[in-house]
Design an enzyme around this catalytic site. Sequence first.
Site, PDB file in Angstrom:
ATOM      1  N   GLU A   1       9.013  -4.576 -12.421  1.00 56.24           N
ATOM      2  CA  GLU A   1       8.213  -3.902 -13.137  1.00 56.24           C
ATOM      3  C   GLU A   1       8.206  -2.408 -12.907  1.00 56.24           C
ATOM      4  OE1 GLU A   1       6.837  -7.962 -12.578  1.00 56.24           O
ATOM      5  OE2 GLU A   1       7.279  -6.267 -11.087  1.00 56.24           O
TER       6      GLU A   1
ATOM      7  N   GLU B   1      19.298   4.804  -3.074  1.00 56.25           N
ATOM      8  CA  GLU B   1      19.072   3.402  -2.494  1.00 56.25           C
ATOM      9  C   GLU B   1      19.428   2.429  -3.810  1.00 56.25           C
ATOM     10  OE1 GLU B   1      15.522   0.754  -0.997  1.00 56.25           O
ATOM     11  OE2 GLU B   1      15.430   2.975  -0.967  1.00 56.25           O
TER      12      GLU B   1
ATOM     13  N   SER C   1      13.522  -3.077   7.730  1.00 54.08           N
ATOM     14  CA  SER C   1      14.639  -3.896   8.318  1.00 54.08           C
ATOM     15  C   SER C   1      15.225  -3.168   9.641  1.00 54.08           C
ATOM     16  CB  SER C   1      15.598  -4.079   7.136  1.00 54.08           C
ATOM     17  OG  SER C   1      15.112  -4.867   6.134  1.00 54.08           O
TER      18      SER C   1
ATOM     19  N   SER D   1       7.148   1.265   2.830  1.00 51.22           N
ATOM     20  CA  SER D   1       6.251   0.170   2.579  1.00 51.22           C
ATOM     21  C   SER D   1       5.327  -0.092   3.872  1.00 51.22           C
ATOM     22  CB  SER D   1       7.324  -1.139   2.292  1.00 51.22           C
ATOM     23  OG  SER D   1       7.846  -1.264   1.117  1.00 51.22           O
TER      24      SER D   1
ATOM     25  N   GLY E   1      10.851   3.843   6.929  1.00 52.02           N
ATOM     26  CA  GLY E   1       9.266   3.636   6.951  1.00 52.02           C
ATOM     27  C   GLY E   1       8.743   4.108   5.752  1.00 52.02           C
TER      28      GLY E   1
END
Length: 373
Positions: free
Chosen positions: A360, A244, A161, A129, A127
Amino acid sequence: MNPSPGPDSCAALRVQVRTLTAEWRDAGRYTPRSDCWLRSFDLEFSKELASRGLIAMTYPEEFGGSGRTNVERLAVTEELLRAGAPVAAHWIGDRQIGPSILRHGSRGLQAEIVPRIAAGEAVFCLGMSEPEAGSDLASVRTTAEPAEGGWRINGHKIWTSQAHLATHIYLLARTDRSGRKHEGLTEFVVDMDADGVSVTPIVDLSGEHHFNEVRFENVLVPAHRVIGEVGGGWRQVVEQLSFERGGAERVLSSYPVLVELLAEAARRADDRELQSLLGSLVARLAVLRRLCFEVARAMDAGEAPVQQAASLKYLGNAFERDVIEALRRTGRCLDAAPDSVFGQALLASPGFGLRGGAAEVLLSLIARQEARS
């Protein structure tokens, strides 16, 4: 610091995983696919891995782990990804939530959650984004306010997801609005079946469902479910992102496509252009695997290799896309179905450079490290 693995330990682990995946594949219990760590969910397979000590490998034995090194874990994850195995059920919890709780969680939270991850029972989704806070993670608007017995959560997460299959969600929420946006953030573990949690599916272009929106309406989270310090979430989440971003899944998501490309190159041995292209890809893969190894070694040394992991993800995502493009150029996939190895990888590829941080963001992290050097 974990000791270095013996010379034969990684080889033995690779044989173990190859044998298991071959047995399941040959029995028709799974079909290899690209992006398997996000899209191929089979809780029974994850529990089978857990029963063999192939989940939570680096965790302490007292919490159900094996006390192995990150280098040994890398050998296992490479083989699972190479086989396109159905590992999505345990991947997030094993890769980053367990290590984060072990580093920062209370003893009680460790005892409650970590053994369940190790057993393949606790299925985590992320949890992070939100609709207006994707790569700019510090802009999250989901709030957590003090309440009797814990915290009240209100907010909205997106692109989550496997949330529809998860038992728990790792949640980044704002507990203080008075400072800068990187301050006042806190990490929580929330039960997905808690009152006020709702999940809405997001179906992708192929008609597949693994993304979701998750909403929180006055969800009560017990006080002990805070990971680490209240308000200290940003420092912790940056560290967690090195877990990650620094793994083999940032390099091998499209590996089944590379297998098809190798087969095509074998059939067209006189095609010098194809042979040269394949040679370039294989050389890049060797370098990326070495980077994965260096990240794993840094983690075994107790470090959080933020910049190294960012470099690996940036270069790995480009490699994954180039593998897909190389097979497309052979002309073999002009009539490929969406559920083919190529079709799956092509439809997943737009997300390669977004999940875990856009290019970026990664370049910014790399540039800061260069500026300090």
